[in-house]
Design a protein around this motif. Structure first.
Motif, PDB file in Angstrom:
ATOM      1  N   GLY A  45       4.701  19.443 -15.547  1.00  0.00           N
ATOM      2  CA  GLY A  45       3.751  18.617 -14.810  1.00  0.00           C
ATOM      3  C   GLY A  45       4.046  18.617 -13.320  1.00  0.00           C
ATOM      4  O   GLY A  45       3.126  18.604 -12.495  1.00  0.00           O
ATOM      5  N   GLU A  48       2.829  21.858 -12.029  1.00  0.00           N
ATOM      6  CA  GLU A  48       1.373  21.764 -11.895  1.00  0.00           C
ATOM      7  C   GLU A  48       0.997  21.024 -10.616  1.00  0.00           C
ATOM      8  O   GLU A  48       0.051  21.404  -9.913  1.00  0.00           O
ATOM      9  CB  GLU A  48       0.790  21.058 -13.116  1.00  0.00           C
ATOM     10  CG  GLU A  48      -0.710  20.885 -13.102  1.00  0.00           C
ATOM     11  CD  GLU A  48      -1.456  22.219 -13.143  1.00  0.00           C
ATOM     12  OE1 GLU A  48      -2.637  22.240 -12.750  1.00  0.00           O
ATOM     13  OE2 GLU A  48      -0.868  23.241 -13.547  1.00  0.00           O
ATOM     14  N   ARG A 106      -0.397  13.892 -21.468  1.00  0.00           N
ATOM     15  CA  ARG A 106      -1.517  14.611 -22.088  1.00  0.00           C
ATOM     16  C   ARG A 106      -2.826  14.293 -21.369  1.00  0.00           C
ATOM     17  O   ARG A 106      -3.644  15.192 -21.123  1.00  0.00           O
ATOM     18  CB  ARG A 106      -1.619  14.231 -23.561  1.00  0.00           C
ATOM     19  CG  ARG A 106      -0.519  14.800 -24.435  1.00  0.00           C
ATOM     20  CD  ARG A 106      -0.824  14.578 -25.910  1.00  0.00           C
ATOM     21  NE  ARG A 106       0.194  15.194 -26.763  1.00  0.00           N
ATOM     22  CZ  ARG A 106       1.200  14.524 -27.325  1.00  0.00           C
ATOM     23  NH1 ARG A 106       1.311  13.217 -27.132  1.00  0.00           N
ATOM     24  NH2 ARG A 106       2.077  15.162 -28.087  1.00  0.00           N
ATOM     25  N   THR A 109      -2.840  16.047 -17.981  1.00  0.00           N
ATOM     26  CA  THR A 109      -3.018  17.486 -18.156  1.00  0.00           C
ATOM     27  C   THR A 109      -4.487  17.819 -18.406  1.00  0.00           C
ATOM     28  O   THR A 109      -5.005  18.825 -17.893  1.00  0.00           O
ATOM     29  CB  THR A 109      -2.156  17.997 -19.319  1.00  0.00           C
ATOM     30  OG1 THR A 109      -0.786  17.677 -19.073  1.00  0.00           O
ATOM     31  CG2 THR A 109      -2.294  19.499 -19.472  1.00  0.00           C
ATOM     32  N   CYS A 112      -6.277  17.994 -15.185  1.00  0.00           N
ATOM     33  CA  CYS A 112      -5.976  19.233 -14.454  1.00  0.00           C
ATOM     34  C   CYS A 112      -6.709  20.428 -15.052  1.00  0.00           C
ATOM     35  O   CYS A 112      -7.263  21.261 -14.317  1.00  0.00           O
ATOM     36  CB  CYS A 112      -4.470  19.484 -14.445  1.00  0.00           C
ATOM     37  SG  CYS A 112      -3.536  18.369 -13.374  1.00  0.00           S
ATOM     38  N   CYS A 197      -0.065  23.923 -17.591  1.00  0.00           N
ATOM     39  CA  CYS A 197      -0.760  22.937 -18.430  1.00  0.00           C
ATOM     40  C   CYS A 197      -0.599  23.286 -19.909  1.00  0.00           C
ATOM     41  O   CYS A 197      -0.340  22.412 -20.749  1.00  0.00           O
ATOM     42  CB  CYS A 197      -2.245  22.890 -18.073  1.00  0.00           C
ATOM     43  SG  CYS A 197      -2.610  22.286 -16.418  1.00  0.00           S
ATOM     44  N   LEU A 200       2.971  22.610 -21.032  1.00  0.00           N
ATOM     45  CA  LEU A 200       3.188  21.168 -21.144  1.00  0.00           C
ATOM     46  C   LEU A 200       2.587  20.613 -22.436  1.00  0.00           C
ATOM     47  O   LEU A 200       3.244  19.887 -23.190  1.00  0.00           O
ATOM     48  CB  LEU A 200       2.589  20.460 -19.928  1.00  0.00           C
ATOM     49  CG  LEU A 200       2.749  18.939 -19.856  1.00  0.00           C
ATOM     50  CD1 LEU A 200       4.209  18.537 -19.864  1.00  0.00           C
ATOM     51  CD2 LEU A 200       2.072  18.388 -18.599  1.00  0.00           C
ATOM     52  N   LEU A 201       1.335  20.954 -22.709  1.00  0.00           N
ATOM     53  CA  LEU A 201       0.682  20.447 -23.915  1.00  0.00           C
ATOM     54  C   LEU A 201       1.392  20.925 -25.185  1.00  0.00           C
ATOM     55  O   LEU A 201       1.563  20.163 -26.147  1.00  0.00           O
ATOM     56  CB  LEU A 201      -0.780  20.886 -23.945  1.00  0.00           C
ATOM     57  CG  LEU A 201      -1.720  20.176 -22.959  1.00  0.00           C
ATOM     58  CD1 LEU A 201      -3.114  20.786 -23.025  1.00  0.00           C
ATOM     59  CD2 LEU A 201      -1.781  18.673 -23.246  1.00  0.00           C
TER      60      LEU A 201
END
Length: 450
Positions: A45, A48, A106, A109, A112, A197, A200-201
Protein backbone atom coordinates in the motif's frame (compact mmCIF):
# COMPACT_ATOMS: atom_id res chain seq x y z
CA UNK A 1 25.26 -30.29 43.76
CA UNK A 2 25.66 -26.67 44.78
CA UNK A 3 28.12 -26.07 41.97
CA UNK A 4 25.78 -27.63 39.47
CA UNK A 5 22.90 -25.51 40.72
CA UNK A 6 25.01 -22.38 40.36
CA UNK A 7 25.96 -23.42 36.83
CA UNK A 8 22.30 -23.89 36.07
CA UNK A 9 21.58 -20.44 37.42
CA UNK A 10 24.33 -18.97 35.26
CA UNK A 11 22.76 -20.56 32.21
CA UNK A 12 19.24 -19.61 33.22
CA UNK A 13 19.93 -16.05 34.37
CA UNK A 14 20.33 -14.38 30.95
CA UNK A 15 16.89 -15.63 30.01
CA UNK A 16 15.43 -13.33 32.68
CA UNK A 17 17.95 -10.51 32.49
CA UNK A 18 16.53 -8.68 29.49
CA UNK A 19 17.73 -5.08 29.33
CA UNK A 20 14.28 -3.47 29.54
CA UNK A 21 13.12 -5.73 32.37
CA UNK A 22 10.66 -7.79 30.35
CA UNK A 23 10.63 -11.57 30.84
CA UNK A 24 12.99 -13.08 28.30
CA UNK A 25 10.69 -16.00 27.56
CA UNK A 26 8.59 -13.53 25.56
CA UNK A 27 11.37 -13.35 23.02
CA UNK A 28 13.28 -16.61 23.37
CA UNK A 29 11.11 -18.56 20.91
CA UNK A 30 9.78 -15.79 18.72
CA UNK A 31 9.54 -16.59 15.02
CA UNK A 32 8.87 -13.23 13.40
CA UNK A 33 8.54 -14.38 9.78
CA UNK A 34 4.80 -13.73 9.87
CA UNK A 35 5.44 -10.18 11.09
CA UNK A 36 7.81 -9.66 8.17
CA UNK A 37 5.34 -11.14 5.70
CA UNK A 38 2.50 -9.03 7.08
CA UNK A 39 4.67 -5.91 6.88
CA UNK A 40 5.62 -6.70 3.28
CA UNK A 41 1.97 -7.08 2.31
CA UNK A 42 0.99 -3.84 4.08
CA UNK A 43 3.78 -1.77 2.55
CA UNK A 44 2.53 -2.69 -0.91
CA UNK A 45 0.00 0.00 0.00
CA UNK A 46 2.91 2.35 0.69
CA UNK A 47 4.42 1.47 -2.68
CA UNK A 48 1.03 2.20 -4.26
CA UNK A 49 1.14 5.58 -2.49
CA UNK A 50 4.48 6.23 -4.18
CA UNK A 51 3.22 5.27 -7.64
CA UNK A 52 0.29 7.68 -7.23
CA UNK A 53 2.59 10.52 -6.19
CA UNK A 54 5.18 9.81 -8.89
CA UNK A 55 2.81 9.27 -11.82
CA UNK A 56 2.20 12.84 -13.00
CA UNK A 57 5.80 14.00 -13.38
CA UNK A 58 7.03 11.70 -16.22
CA UNK A 59 3.66 11.63 -18.03
CA UNK A 60 2.86 15.33 -18.32
CA UNK A 61 3.94 15.96 -21.92
CA UNK A 62 2.45 12.73 -23.32
CA UNK A 63 -0.93 13.13 -21.61
CA UNK A 64 -1.26 16.75 -22.67
CA UNK A 65 -0.41 15.87 -26.26
CA UNK A 66 -2.61 12.76 -26.52
CA UNK A 67 -5.70 14.30 -24.92
CA UNK A 68 -5.09 17.87 -26.06
CA UNK A 69 -5.07 19.27 -22.53
CA UNK A 70 -4.15 22.81 -21.60
CA UNK A 71 -1.61 23.49 -18.87
CA UNK A 72 -4.50 24.47 -16.59
CA UNK A 73 -6.24 21.13 -17.32
CA UNK A 74 -3.12 19.19 -16.46
CA UNK A 75 -2.47 21.29 -13.37
CA UNK A 76 -5.92 20.35 -12.11
CA UNK A 77 -5.18 16.69 -12.85
CA UNK A 78 -1.95 16.88 -10.86
CA UNK A 79 -3.27 18.82 -7.88
CA UNK A 80 -6.59 17.00 -7.43
CA UNK A 81 -4.57 14.07 -6.06
CA UNK A 82 -3.97 16.06 -2.88
CA UNK A 83 -7.66 16.83 -2.42
CA UNK A 84 -8.46 13.14 -2.77
CA UNK A 85 -5.78 12.42 -0.18
CA UNK A 86 -7.35 14.90 2.25
CA UNK A 87 -10.72 13.14 1.88
CA UNK A 88 -8.99 9.83 2.42
CA UNK A 89 -7.29 11.19 5.53
CA UNK A 90 -10.60 12.36 7.02
CA UNK A 91 -12.29 8.98 6.59
CA UNK A 92 -9.34 6.62 7.04
CA UNK A 93 -9.41 6.33 10.81
CA UNK A 94 -13.15 5.74 11.02
CA UNK A 95 -13.09 3.04 8.33
CA UNK A 96 -10.04 1.35 9.87
CA UNK A 97 -11.79 1.27 13.25
CA UNK A 98 -15.06 -0.07 11.82
CA UNK A 99 -13.86 -2.83 9.48
CA UNK A 100 -10.37 -3.46 10.80
CA UNK A 101 -6.96 -2.65 9.39
CA UNK A 102 -7.11 -5.40 6.76
CA UNK A 103 -10.65 -4.51 5.72
CA UNK A 104 -9.67 -0.88 5.38
CA UNK A 105 -6.71 -1.75 3.15
CA UNK A 106 -9.07 -3.71 0.89
CA UNK A 107 -11.38 -0.68 0.62
CA UNK A 108 -8.51 1.68 -0.21
CA UNK A 109 -7.08 -0.75 -2.76
CA UNK A 110 -10.46 -0.83 -4.51
CA UNK A 111 -10.35 2.96 -4.84
CA UNK A 112 -6.86 2.79 -6.35
CA UNK A 113 -7.84 0.07 -8.82
CA UNK A 114 -10.90 2.07 -9.89
CA UNK A 115 -8.80 5.18 -10.28
CA UNK A 116 -6.06 3.58 -12.38
CA UNK A 117 -8.59 1.94 -14.69
CA UNK A 118 -10.33 5.29 -15.14
CA UNK A 119 -7.00 6.89 -16.08
CA UNK A 120 -6.10 4.02 -18.42
CA UNK A 121 -9.38 4.25 -20.37
CA UNK A 122 -9.60 8.07 -20.20
CA UNK A 123 -10.58 9.90 -23.37
CA UNK A 124 -10.94 13.34 -21.81
CA UNK A 125 -9.95 15.43 -18.80
CA UNK A 126 -13.00 14.43 -16.73
CA UNK A 127 -12.13 10.72 -16.70
CA UNK A 128 -8.53 11.59 -15.86
CA UNK A 129 -9.59 13.77 -12.94
CA UNK A 130 -12.02 11.19 -11.56
CA UNK A 131 -9.28 8.57 -11.69
CA UNK A 132 -6.76 10.87 -10.08
CA UNK A 133 -9.21 11.78 -7.30
CA UNK A 134 -9.86 8.09 -6.59
CA UNK A 135 -6.15 7.20 -6.44
CA UNK A 136 -5.60 10.25 -4.24
CA UNK A 137 -8.24 8.97 -1.84
CA UNK A 138 -6.52 5.62 -1.62
CA UNK A 139 -3.12 7.26 -1.21
CA UNK A 140 -4.25 9.48 1.65
CA UNK A 141 -5.93 6.59 3.45
CA UNK A 142 -2.92 4.29 3.01
CA UNK A 143 -0.71 6.96 4.58
CA UNK A 144 -2.62 6.40 7.83
CA UNK A 145 -3.52 2.73 7.98
CA UNK A 146 -0.21 1.17 6.86
CA UNK A 147 2.03 2.57 9.64
CA UNK A 148 -0.73 1.99 12.21
CA UNK A 149 -1.15 -1.66 11.18
CA UNK A 150 2.61 -2.28 11.24
CA UNK A 151 3.02 -0.62 14.64
CA UNK A 152 0.21 -2.75 16.07
CA UNK A 153 1.66 -6.08 14.88
CA UNK A 154 5.39 -5.49 15.38
CA UNK A 155 7.42 -6.51 18.45
CA UNK A 156 8.67 -3.41 20.24
CA UNK A 157 12.34 -4.06 19.42
CA UNK A 158 11.61 -4.15 15.65
CA UNK A 159 8.76 -1.63 15.44
CA UNK A 160 10.84 1.33 14.29
CA UNK A 161 12.52 -0.59 11.47
CA UNK A 162 9.30 -2.15 10.24
CA UNK A 163 7.27 1.06 10.43
CA UNK A 164 10.03 2.99 8.64
CA UNK A 165 9.71 0.55 5.75
CA UNK A 166 6.48 2.43 5.00
CA UNK A 167 8.45 5.53 3.97
CA UNK A 168 11.06 3.43 2.17
CA UNK A 169 8.40 1.86 -0.05
CA UNK A 170 6.80 5.24 -0.74
CA UNK A 171 10.17 6.49 -1.95
CA UNK A 172 10.68 3.33 -3.98
CA UNK A 173 7.28 3.77 -5.65
CA UNK A 174 8.03 7.37 -6.58
CA UNK A 175 11.50 6.56 -7.87
CA UNK A 176 10.40 3.58 -9.98
CA UNK A 177 7.58 5.65 -11.50
CA UNK A 178 10.07 8.39 -12.39
CA UNK A 179 12.38 5.92 -14.09
CA UNK A 180 9.98 3.62 -15.97
CA UNK A 181 7.74 6.55 -16.82
CA UNK A 182 10.42 7.66 -19.27
CA UNK A 183 10.12 4.31 -21.08
CA UNK A 184 6.44 3.32 -20.90
CA UNK A 185 3.42 5.14 -22.28
CA UNK A 186 1.23 6.88 -19.76
CA UNK A 187 -1.52 4.30 -20.18
CA UNK A 188 0.94 1.42 -19.68
CA UNK A 189 2.30 3.13 -16.56
CA UNK A 190 -1.25 3.23 -15.16
CA UNK A 191 -1.54 -0.53 -15.69
CA UNK A 192 1.81 -1.14 -14.00
CA UNK A 193 0.46 0.74 -10.97
CA UNK A 194 -2.14 -2.03 -10.56
CA UNK A 195 0.57 -4.59 -9.71
CA UNK A 196 1.05 -3.55 -6.05
CA UNK A 197 -2.75 -3.48 -5.69
CA UNK A 198 -2.93 -7.10 -6.86
CA UNK A 199 -0.13 -8.19 -4.51
CA UNK A 200 -1.82 -6.41 -1.61
CA UNK A 201 -5.24 -7.96 -2.21
CA UNK A 202 -3.73 -11.42 -2.61
CA UNK A 203 -1.47 -11.09 0.42
CA UNK A 204 -4.21 -9.88 2.76
CA UNK A 205 -5.77 -13.35 2.56
CA UNK A 206 -2.74 -14.91 4.27
CA UNK A 207 -1.86 -12.48 7.07
CA UNK A 208 -3.57 -11.94 10.43
CA UNK A 209 -5.58 -8.92 11.48
CA UNK A 210 -4.09 -6.48 14.00
CA UNK A 211 -4.38 -8.20 17.39
CA UNK A 212 -4.87 -4.87 19.14
CA UNK A 213 -7.83 -4.03 16.92
CA UNK A 214 -9.30 -7.49 17.51
CA UNK A 215 -8.94 -7.01 21.27
CA UNK A 216 -10.64 -3.63 21.07
CA UNK A 217 -13.45 -5.17 19.01
CA UNK A 218 -14.01 -7.81 21.72
CA UNK A 219 -12.97 -10.73 19.50
CA UNK A 220 -10.80 -12.37 22.15
CA UNK A 221 -10.24 -15.79 20.56
CA UNK A 222 -9.23 -14.19 17.28
CA UNK A 223 -7.02 -11.75 19.21
CA UNK A 224 -5.04 -14.57 20.82
CA UNK A 225 -4.84 -16.54 17.58
CA UNK A 226 -3.58 -13.48 15.69
CA UNK A 227 -0.95 -12.66 18.31
CA UNK A 228 0.21 -16.28 18.43
CA UNK A 229 0.48 -16.42 14.64
CA UNK A 230 2.53 -13.22 14.60
CA UNK A 231 4.90 -14.28 17.38
CA UNK A 232 5.27 -17.93 16.32
CA UNK A 233 3.51 -21.10 17.45
CA UNK A 234 6.12 -21.82 20.16
CA UNK A 235 6.28 -18.28 21.55
CA UNK A 236 4.88 -17.51 24.99
CA UNK A 237 2.45 -14.65 24.35
CA UNK A 238 0.88 -14.62 27.82
CA UNK A 239 2.70 -11.52 29.09
CA UNK A 240 2.12 -9.45 25.94
CA UNK A 241 -1.50 -10.58 25.61
CA UNK A 242 -2.23 -9.71 29.24
CA UNK A 243 -0.64 -6.27 28.84
CA UNK A 244 -2.72 -5.53 25.74
CA UNK A 245 -5.94 -6.81 27.33
CA UNK A 246 -5.37 -4.81 30.53
CA UNK A 247 -4.81 -1.66 28.52
CA UNK A 248 -7.91 -2.28 26.39
CA UNK A 249 -9.98 -2.88 29.53
CA UNK A 250 -8.81 0.43 30.96
CA UNK A 251 -9.69 2.25 27.75
CA UNK A 252 -13.14 0.66 27.57
CA UNK A 253 -14.02 2.31 30.85
CA UNK A 254 -13.65 5.68 29.16
CA UNK A 255 -16.51 7.17 27.10
CA UNK A 256 -16.28 6.74 23.33
CA UNK A 257 -14.12 9.54 22.00
CA UNK A 258 -15.59 12.22 19.77
CA UNK A 259 -13.62 14.77 17.76
CA UNK A 260 -13.72 17.43 20.47
CA UNK A 261 -12.67 14.84 23.05
CA UNK A 262 -9.28 14.65 21.38
CA UNK A 263 -8.46 18.00 22.97
CA UNK A 264 -9.11 16.86 26.52
CA UNK A 265 -6.16 17.28 28.84
CA UNK A 266 -5.43 13.54 29.00
CA UNK A 267 -4.91 13.35 25.22
CA UNK A 268 -3.58 16.83 24.55
CA UNK A 269 0.11 15.98 24.58
CA UNK A 270 -0.23 13.14 22.07
CA UNK A 271 -2.35 15.37 19.79
CA UNK A 272 0.22 18.17 19.99
CA UNK A 273 3.05 15.75 19.18
CA UNK A 274 1.20 14.14 16.27
CA UNK A 275 0.01 17.37 14.67
CA UNK A 276 3.24 19.22 15.45
CA UNK A 277 5.43 16.67 13.68
CA UNK A 278 3.19 16.76 10.61
CA UNK A 279 3.41 20.57 10.53
CA UNK A 280 7.21 20.35 10.85
CA UNK A 281 7.36 17.76 8.08
CA UNK A 282 5.29 19.64 5.50
CA UNK A 283 5.82 23.34 6.21
CA UNK A 284 9.56 22.97 5.76
CA UNK A 285 9.01 22.92 2.00
CA UNK A 286 9.39 19.25 1.11
CA UNK A 287 6.53 19.06 -1.41
CA UNK A 288 7.57 22.27 -3.11
CA UNK A 289 11.06 20.83 -3.51
CA UNK A 290 9.76 17.44 -4.71
CA UNK A 291 7.19 18.75 -7.19
CA UNK A 292 9.54 21.28 -8.79
CA UNK A 293 12.90 19.51 -8.51
CA UNK A 294 13.51 19.61 -12.28
CA UNK A 295 12.94 23.34 -12.56
CA UNK A 296 15.19 23.98 -9.53
CA UNK A 297 18.02 21.99 -11.10
CA UNK A 298 17.45 23.69 -14.46
CA UNK A 299 17.56 27.18 -12.96
CA UNK A 300 20.79 26.20 -11.19
CA UNK A 301 22.35 25.18 -14.52
CA UNK A 302 22.33 21.46 -13.70
CA UNK A 303 20.87 18.70 -15.87
CA UNK A 304 17.24 18.14 -14.74
CA UNK A 305 17.31 14.51 -15.91
CA UNK A 306 20.55 13.67 -14.12
CA UNK A 307 19.48 15.63 -11.06
CA UNK A 308 16.15 13.79 -10.85
CA UNK A 309 17.85 10.38 -11.12
CA UNK A 310 20.36 11.29 -8.39
CA UNK A 311 17.46 12.62 -6.32
CA UNK A 312 15.56 9.33 -6.66
CA UNK A 313 18.60 7.20 -5.76
CA UNK A 314 19.54 9.30 -2.72
CA UNK A 315 15.98 9.26 -1.44
CA UNK A 316 15.71 5.46 -1.55
CA UNK A 317 19.21 4.74 -0.19
CA UNK A 318 19.04 7.19 2.71
CA UNK A 319 15.51 6.16 3.66
CA UNK A 320 16.69 2.54 3.78
CA UNK A 321 19.66 3.44 5.98
CA UNK A 322 17.41 5.46 8.28
CA UNK A 323 15.04 2.52 8.61
CA UNK A 324 17.93 0.23 9.49
CA UNK A 325 19.13 2.34 12.42
CA UNK A 326 15.93 3.84 13.82
CA UNK A 327 15.53 1.10 16.46
CA UNK A 328 19.17 1.49 17.53
CA UNK A 329 19.64 5.27 17.66
CA UNK A 330 16.03 6.18 18.40
CA UNK A 331 13.46 8.52 16.88
CA UNK A 332 14.59 11.88 18.28
CA UNK A 333 18.25 11.71 17.13
CA UNK A 334 17.16 11.08 13.52
CA UNK A 335 14.68 13.94 13.66
CA UNK A 336 17.27 16.32 15.10
CA UNK A 337 20.02 15.22 12.69
CA UNK A 338 17.64 16.00 9.83
CA UNK A 339 16.82 19.45 11.21
CA UNK A 340 20.47 20.44 11.71
CA UNK A 341 21.51 19.26 8.26
CA UNK A 342 18.79 21.29 6.57
CA UNK A 343 20.24 24.55 7.83
CA UNK A 344 22.72 24.34 4.93
CA UNK A 345 19.99 24.07 2.29
CA UNK A 346 19.71 27.79 1.43
CA UNK A 347 23.47 28.06 0.87
CA UNK A 348 23.99 25.90 -2.22
CA UNK A 349 21.54 24.99 -4.96
CA UNK A 350 22.37 21.49 -6.18
CA UNK A 351 24.34 20.39 -3.11
CA UNK A 352 21.69 21.92 -0.87
CA UNK A 353 18.87 20.02 -2.59
CA UNK A 354 20.73 16.72 -2.28
CA UNK A 355 21.53 17.39 1.38
CA UNK A 356 17.92 18.39 1.97
CA UNK A 357 16.48 15.23 0.38
CA UNK A 358 19.01 12.94 2.03
CA UNK A 359 18.46 14.31 5.52
CA UNK A 360 14.69 14.50 5.06
CA UNK A 361 14.54 10.87 3.94
CA UNK A 362 16.55 9.73 6.97
CA UNK A 363 14.58 11.68 9.57
CA UNK A 364 11.56 13.86 8.97
CA UNK A 365 10.24 11.80 6.06
CA UNK A 366 9.73 8.55 7.96
CA UNK A 367 9.90 9.24 11.69
CA UNK A 368 6.72 11.39 12.12
CA UNK A 369 4.69 8.49 10.71
CA UNK A 370 6.40 6.09 13.12
CA UNK A 371 5.71 8.32 16.12
CA UNK A 372 2.13 8.99 14.96
CA UNK A 373 1.46 5.25 14.85
CA UNK A 374 2.82 4.84 18.39
CA UNK A 375 1.47 7.68 20.52
CA UNK A 376 -2.32 7.61 20.15
CA UNK A 377 -4.34 5.32 22.47
CA UNK A 378 -6.40 2.84 20.51
CA UNK A 379 -9.73 4.36 21.61
CA UNK A 380 -8.86 7.65 19.86
CA UNK A 381 -6.43 6.30 17.26
CA UNK A 382 -8.92 6.44 14.41
CA UNK A 383 -9.97 10.05 14.87
CA UNK A 384 -6.59 11.32 16.06
CA UNK A 385 -4.76 9.54 13.24
CA UNK A 386 -7.20 10.95 10.69
CA UNK A 387 -6.66 14.44 12.06
CA UNK A 388 -2.87 14.11 11.91
CA UNK A 389 -3.02 12.69 8.38
CA UNK A 390 -5.37 15.48 7.29
CA UNK A 391 -2.93 18.03 8.68
CA UNK A 392 -0.16 16.37 6.69
CA UNK A 393 -2.05 16.52 3.41
CA UNK A 394 -3.28 20.06 4.00
CA UNK A 395 0.34 21.07 4.56
CA UNK A 396 1.36 19.22 1.40
CA UNK A 397 -1.23 21.13 -0.64
CA UNK A 398 -0.39 24.51 0.88
CA UNK A 399 3.35 24.01 0.42
CA UNK A 400 3.08 22.87 -3.21
CA UNK A 401 0.58 25.62 -4.05
CA UNK A 402 2.62 28.44 -2.50
CA UNK A 403 6.08 27.36 -3.64
CA UNK A 404 6.09 29.05 -7.06
CA UNK A 405 4.66 32.26 -5.61
CA UNK A 406 7.35 32.32 -2.93
CA UNK A 407 10.09 31.61 -5.47
CA UNK A 408 8.81 34.44 -7.68
CA UNK A 409 9.02 36.73 -4.68
CA UNK A 410 12.51 35.64 -3.59
CA UNK A 411 14.25 32.31 -4.07
CA UNK A 412 16.69 33.08 -1.28
CA UNK A 413 13.90 34.28 1.00
CA UNK A 414 11.90 31.11 0.32
CA UNK A 415 14.64 28.87 1.65
CA UNK A 416 15.25 31.18 4.59
CA UNK A 417 11.57 30.72 5.55
CA UNK A 418 11.91 26.95 5.30
CA UNK A 419 15.11 27.04 7.38
CA UNK A 420 13.29 29.11 10.03
CA UNK A 421 10.57 26.47 10.18
CA UNK A 422 13.18 23.84 10.90
CA UNK A 423 14.79 25.95 13.64
CA UNK A 424 11.39 25.97 15.36
CA UNK A 425 11.10 22.24 14.66
CA UNK A 426 14.37 21.60 16.52
CA UNK A 427 12.99 23.34 19.60
CA UNK A 428 9.71 21.43 19.31
CA UNK A 429 11.42 18.04 19.03
CA UNK A 430 13.78 18.68 21.94
CA UNK A 431 11.13 19.97 24.32
CA UNK A 432 7.96 18.05 23.39
CA UNK A 433 8.63 14.84 21.44
CA UNK A 434 9.44 11.77 23.59
CA UNK A 435 11.79 8.93 22.68
CA UNK A 436 9.72 5.81 22.02
CA UNK A 437 12.24 3.15 21.01
CA UNK A 438 12.25 -0.09 22.99
CA UNK A 439 8.82 0.47 24.56
CA UNK A 440 5.51 -1.24 23.96
CA UNK A 441 2.67 0.84 22.55
CA UNK A 442 0.88 0.56 25.90
CA UNK A 443 3.91 1.88 27.79
CA UNK A 444 4.32 4.80 25.38
CA UNK A 445 0.68 5.82 25.54
CA UNK A 446 0.44 5.46 29.31
CA UNK A 447 3.46 7.74 29.73
CA UNK A 448 2.17 10.42 27.37
CA UNK A 449 -1.56 10.42 28.08
CA UNK A 450 -1.71 10.94 31.83
Amino acid sequence: MAIKEEEKEEVREPLFAVEDGSPAHEYSKDNPWMVYLSTFVAVCGSYEFGTCAGYSSPTQSAIREDLNLSLADYSLFGSILTFGAMIGAITSGTIADLVGRKGAMRVYTAFCVTGWLSIYFAKDALALDIGRLATGYGMGAFSYVVPVFIAEIAPKNHRGLLTASNQFMICAGVSVSFIIGNVLTWRALALVALIPCAVLLFGLSFIPESPRWLAKAGRHKEFEASLQKLRGKDADISHEAAEIQDYITTLEQLPKAKLLDLFQKRYLRSIIIGLGLMVCQQFGGINGICFYTSSIFESAGFSPTLGTIIYAIIQVVITGLGAAVVDKVGRKPLLLAHELALQASPILAVTGIMLYIGSFSAGMGAVPWIVMSEIFPINIKGQAGSLATLMNWFGAWLCSYSFNFLMAWSSYGTFIIYAAVYVLAILFIITVVPETKGKTLEQIQAAINV
